[in-house]
Write an enzyme that holds these catalytic residues in place. Structure first.
Site, PDB file in Angstrom:
ATOM      1  N   CYS A 172       0.869  -1.173   0.000  1.00  0.00           N
ATOM      2  CA  CYS A 172       0.000   0.000   0.000  1.00  0.00           C
ATOM      3  C   CYS A 172       0.911   1.229   0.000  1.00  0.00           C
ATOM      4  CB  CYS A 172      -0.864   0.042   1.261  1.00  0.00           C
ATOM      5  SG  CYS A 172      -1.911  -1.391   1.426  1.00  0.00           S
TER       6      CYS A 172
ATOM      7  N   GLU B 103       2.170 -11.840 -16.451  1.00  0.00           N
ATOM      8  CA  GLU B 103       1.788 -10.816 -15.460  1.00  0.00           C
ATOM      9  C   GLU B 103       1.275  -9.539 -16.114  1.00  0.00           C
ATOM     10  OE1 GLU B 103       4.707  -9.034 -12.859  1.00  0.00           O
ATOM     11  OE2 GLU B 103       6.307  -9.493 -14.246  1.00  0.00           O
TER      12      GLU B 103
ATOM     13  N   ARG C 289       2.112   0.915  -6.112  1.00  0.00           N
ATOM     14  CA  ARG C 289       2.279  -0.022  -4.986  1.00  0.00           C
ATOM     15  C   ARG C 289       0.979  -0.745  -4.672  1.00  0.00           C
ATOM     16  NH1 ARG C 289       6.613   1.064  -1.627  1.00  0.00           N
ATOM     17  NH2 ARG C 289       5.485   0.185   0.136  1.00  0.00           N
TER      18      ARG C 289
ATOM     19  N   ASN D   4       0.149   0.385   6.289  1.00  0.00           N
ATOM     20  CA  ASN D   4       0.664  -0.545   5.278  1.00  0.00           C
ATOM     21  C   ASN D   4       1.288  -1.698   6.037  1.00  0.00           C
ATOM     22  OD1 ASN D   4       1.703  -1.788   3.004  1.00  0.00           O
ATOM     23  ND2 ASN D   4       3.568  -0.560   3.018  1.00  0.00           N
ATOM     24  N   GLY D   5       0.825  -2.927   5.765  1.00  0.00           N
ATOM     25  CA  GLY D   5       1.372  -4.093   6.460  1.00  0.00           C
ATOM     26  C   GLY D   5       0.239  -5.028   6.858  1.00  0.00           C
TER      27      GLY D   5
ATOM     28  N   TRP E  19      -3.670  -1.877  -1.449  1.00  0.00           N
ATOM     29  CA  TRP E  19      -3.663  -3.182  -2.128  1.00  0.00           C
ATOM     30  C   TRP E  19      -4.220  -4.147  -1.101  1.00  0.00           C
ATOM     31  CZ3 TRP E  19      -0.646  -7.886  -1.789  1.00  0.00           C
ATOM     32  CH2 TRP E  19      -0.834  -8.748  -2.884  1.00  0.00           C
TER      33      TRP E  19
ATOM     34  N   GLU F  82      11.759 -16.231 -16.961  1.00  0.00           N
ATOM     35  CA  GLU F  82      11.483 -14.793 -16.844  1.00  0.00           C
ATOM     36  C   GLU F  82      10.566 -14.343 -17.980  1.00  0.00           C
ATOM     37  OE1 GLU F  82      11.496 -12.532 -14.858  1.00  0.00           O
ATOM     38  OE2 GLU F  82      11.450 -10.673 -16.019  1.00  0.00           O
TER      39      GLU F  82
ATOM     40  N   HIS G  88       8.874 -34.726 -20.854  1.00  0.00           N
ATOM     41  CA  HIS G  88       8.510 -35.460 -19.629  1.00  0.00           C
ATOM     42  C   HIS G  88       7.105 -35.097 -19.165  1.00  0.00           C
ATOM     43  CE1 HIS G  88      12.541 -37.098 -19.269  1.00  0.00           C
ATOM     44  NE2 HIS G  88      13.003 -35.898 -19.576  1.00  0.00           N
TER      45      HIS G  88
ATOM     46  N   LYS H  93       6.966 -12.453 -17.412  1.00  0.00           N
ATOM     47  CA  LYS H  93       6.635 -11.153 -18.018  1.00  0.00           C
ATOM     48  C   LYS H  93       5.323 -11.243 -18.796  1.00  0.00           C
ATOM     49  CE  LYS H  93       8.493  -8.734 -16.265  1.00  0.00           C
ATOM     50  NZ  LYS H  93       9.286  -9.406 -15.291  1.00  0.00           N
TER      51      LYS H  93
ATOM     52  N   LYS I 201       3.750  -3.438  -6.870  1.00  0.00           N
ATOM     53  CA  LYS I 201       5.166  -3.335  -7.222  1.00  0.00           C
ATOM     54  C   LYS I 201       6.059  -3.903  -6.132  1.00  0.00           C
ATOM     55  CE  LYS I 201       8.756  -2.208  -9.597  1.00  0.00           C
ATOM     56  NZ  LYS I 201       9.094  -3.057 -10.774  1.00  0.00           N
TER      57      LYS I 201
HETATM   58  C1  AGP Z   1       8.441  -8.877 -11.507  1.00  0.00           C
HETATM   59  O1  AGP Z   1       7.991  -8.529 -12.820  1.00  0.00           O
HETATM   60  C2  AGP Z   1       7.325  -8.996 -10.531  1.00  0.00           C
HETATM   61  N1  AGP Z   1       6.599  -7.781 -10.446  1.00  0.00           N
HETATM   62  C3  AGP Z   1       7.707  -9.592  -9.204  1.00  0.00           C
HETATM   63  O2  AGP Z   1       7.950 -10.961  -9.446  1.00  0.00           O
HETATM   64  C4  AGP Z   1       8.971  -9.026  -8.479  1.00  0.00           C
HETATM   65  O3  AGP Z   1      10.123  -9.364  -9.193  1.00  0.00           O
HETATM   66  C5  AGP Z   1       9.055  -9.696  -7.096  1.00  0.00           C
HETATM   67  O4  AGP Z   1       7.915  -9.300  -6.353  1.00  0.00           O
HETATM   68  C6  AGP Z   1      10.324  -9.333  -6.327  1.00  0.00           C
HETATM   69  O5  AGP Z   1      10.358  -7.942  -6.122  1.00  0.00           O
HETATM   70  P1  AGP Z   1      11.744  -7.281  -5.603  1.00  0.00           P
HETATM   71  O6  AGP Z   1      12.762  -7.484  -6.672  1.00  0.00           O
HETATM   72  O7  AGP Z   1      11.410  -5.844  -5.371  1.00  0.00           O
HETATM   73  O8  AGP Z   1      12.120  -8.006  -4.341  1.00  0.00           O
END
Ligand code: AGP
Length: 614
Positions: free
Chosen positions: A2, A494, A27, A106-107, A80, A487, A510, A491, A609
């Site tokens: 948040c 997400e 965030r 936040n938390g 969030w 990766e 497999h 990408k 984020k």
């Molecule tokens: C990456 O595209 C994602 N948004 C997510 O997997 C991110 O890499 C992960 O939450 C780790 O974040 P950080 O690198 O800030 O620790």
């Protein structure tokens, strides 16, 4: 998770809070709210809404009297959801029972149910499903005339994590904020103070900031700032001068932050290399590690810990440390690490990789590693972030703010830093000066290699649009291309919401190959490297099942042409550098698939984020 903003001073609080929340919207953005106070008021004014900051701003226009000048103090929040749906009732700020106190949080409060039951039994009524609301009522219950003391007493009752900001009608012009596990930054500026979850909400007004540590409580009134611990002991925290400004966090003419940050990679990578490569001795200079050559020569094992994209970067780093430094390396899911009672030998080196430096699971792994005596290094992008500070040593990416939720330039910067570290460690062991020089020269090419991929953006866009309506996709690779495949799949899924799986190329047969047919494209990073022939075999397996194959292949390598339907070309480069151009191509592919599908891109649904809760 948040975003929090607090302000005390004489400016227009509402506009400061809204502009700060806009910078934090990446965030979390499913609901938002502000609490304002005007000196002539007897009570707080709270405006909340489900939806984004734009919705909050519209509600404020409607609900706040145009003639009233809200100054002195205010707090704001963009959410969030973790407990309770993203509704107006669950949006922050939360009011105390007597409506004299407002709180943003936040938390996660782990013992909120127990506290809520206690407060309900005392006659408090709740208007939300959130854990955060207990804080507002608890502060009221603890209040005996001193707001900071009430907050301190209330926080002492909580288990879990928090970054909070609190205001009270009884204390005009004062904002109290505190942190434990969720970041709080304090912006110092003449006769005003801005408090926020991260610097992007502050930097437009001041670049002098203080990062709170866990257990710190800040009391700010105008420009007067006092920081104490939860035992009310005054503490001094050094101010940091932030070296970037708001235009770096604007989109710069691109449609999305993500595309801007993809294009920033040549410059970001050049920054991460500047002043670090030593071609004469074939090594790298990284001052922040605070490790002597003797320390590096003694490391028996490296444990990498991270989440998400940073985890995949760690997989590449594992190969680097083993291939070039001859050090056994394990990449661990940070979320698992602390619960595994990990085995950490004396002199082990732990590397925590985190763009935000605030990911809760990675931070917990850092703390576990420190407790077990490991030398912990942080690889972070955000200066002064919690992981960077608690690790106490490591390397900053200096990639500039990464606003798009999908991590792009941080990934390529992370693996560049780990390549630098591997060379540095390797040169205290069996890596020769000659090989070190070759690697350093290849690293120096990385910005131009990245730029060359970006020049193929139009071609990649055409290929992405061709496959944009598929429902499923596979990414497969071998060696360094295996984490690159993982990766690429992350990408794509997400930001385009297309189901995508990353697999080792040899693993398809497999089981997963059962899923392939003409509707399932397979993206294959297959640079001109020694294991190319085996990967071509896997491409043939896919085509035999009628799956369209999109190769990411080296310029001029015609061996690939007969085994794929489309080709994305990348510059010829050394195997250890290849993940960088490959992943940049995958980033562009994912971006243009998502764009063709009309997706949000910078703020994908359900994501945030920085994941600052477990
Ligand atoms: C990456 O595209 C994602 N948004 C997510 O997997 C991110 O890499 C992960 O939450 C780790 O974040 P950080 O690198 O800030 O620790």
């Amino acid at each position: 998770m948040c975003g929090i903003v607090g302000y005390t001073g004489n400016a227009d609080v509402g506009s400061i809070l809204v502009s700060g929340l806009r910078r934090l919207e990446y965030r979390g953005y499913d609901s938002a709210g502000v609490a304002l106070f005007a000196p002539e008021d007897a009570e707080l004014t709270v405006v909340k809404t489900s939806g984004k900051i734009a919705d909050l701003s519209a509600s404020m226009q409607e609900e706040l009297p145009a003639t009233k000048h809200f100054s002195s103090m205010g707090i704001g929040h963009t959410r969030w959801a973790t407990h309770g749906a993203p509704t107006e009732a669950n949006a922050h700020p939360h009011w105390s029972q007597n409506h004299e106190i407002a709180v943003v949080h936040n938390g996660i409060i782990e013992n909120y149910a127990e506290i809520k039951a206690h407060l309900v039994a005392k006659g408090y009524t709740f208007s939300s499903e959130t854990d955060s609301e207990v804080i507002a009522h608890l502060v009221e219950q603890c209040y005996q005339g001193d707001l900071r003391a009430a907050v301190t007493t209330a926080l002492d009752r909580l288990t879990g994590t928090y970054g909070i900001a609190v205001i009270s009608v009884k204390h005009p012009g004062t904002v109290v904020a505190a942190r434990k596990g969720s970041p709080i930054v304090v912006g110092l500026h003449d006769d005003e103070t801005i408090i926020a979850s991260d610097v992007s909400a502050i930097v437009s007004r001041t670049k002098q900031v203080v990062f709170l540590d866990d257990g710190d409580i800040v009391t700010a009134t105008g420009g007067d700032v006092e920081i104490t611990t939860t035992s009310s002991t005054p503490v001094t925290r050094e101010a940091t001068l932030i070296d970037w400004d708001t235009d770096e966090i604007e989109k710069g003419g691109f449609d999305h932050f993500m595309l801007k940050e993809i294009h920033e990679q040549p410059a970001a990578l050049a920054t991460g290399l500047r002043g670090r490569l030593d071609e004469t001795d074939g090594t790298v200079r990284l001052g922040g590690l605070r490790l002597t050559p003797q320390d590096m020569a003694r490391i028996p094992r490296i444990i990498l810990a991270a989440c998400g994209t940073s985890y995949y970067a760690g997989m590449v780093g594992k190969y680097y440390f083993e291939d070039f430094a001859g050090i056994p390396a394990d990449i661990q899911q940070a979320a698992e690490f602390r619960y595994r009672n990990p085995i950490i030998e004396p002199d082990s080196c732990m590397i925590a990789i985190s763009q935000s430096g605030e990911t809760a699971d990675t931070l917990a792994a850092v703390r576990e590693g420190l407790m077990k005596g490991a030398t912990v290094l942080g690889i972070c992008n955000v200066v002064g972030s919690t992981i960077a500070r608690e690790a106490g040593r490591g390397v900053y990416l200096h990639a500039g703010p990464e606003i798009g939720v999908a991590s792009t330039k941080a990934f390529t910067a992370q693996i560049t830093v780990m390549a630098e570290m591997a060379i540095m460690f390797g040169r205290t062991r069996r890596l020769s000066a000659a090989v070190g020089r070759d690697m350093v020269r290849e690293l120096a090419r990385v910005p131009e290699i990245a730029a060359a991929v970006l020049e193929r953006e139009a071609e990649i866009k055409v290929i992405a649009e061709k496959y944009a309506q598929a429902n499923d996709a596979f990414f497969i690779g071998r060696g360094y291309m295996f984490p690159a495949a993982l990766e690429g799949a992350l990408k794509l899924k997400e930001i385009s919401y297309m189901h995508a799986e990353g697999y080792h190329a040899a693993e398809l047969k497999h089981g997963p190959i059962a899923l392939l047919d003409e509707k399932v494209p397979v993206i294959v990073p297959v640079p001109d490297l020694p294991d190319k022939v085996k990967t071509i075999g896997n491409m043939q397996e896919c085509r035999a099942r009628k799956s369209p194959v999109i190769a990411i292949a080296t310029e001029g390598d015609s061996d690939i042409d007969a085994h794929c339907d489309d080709i994305i070309r990348i510059p010829r480069c050394h195997e250890f550098v290849a993940p960088i151009p490959v992943v940049i191509a995958e980033q562009l592919f994912a971006y243009y698939v998502a764009k063709a599908r009309g997706c949000e891109i910078d703020q994908p649904r359900n994501l945030a984020k920085s994941v600052t809760v477990e």
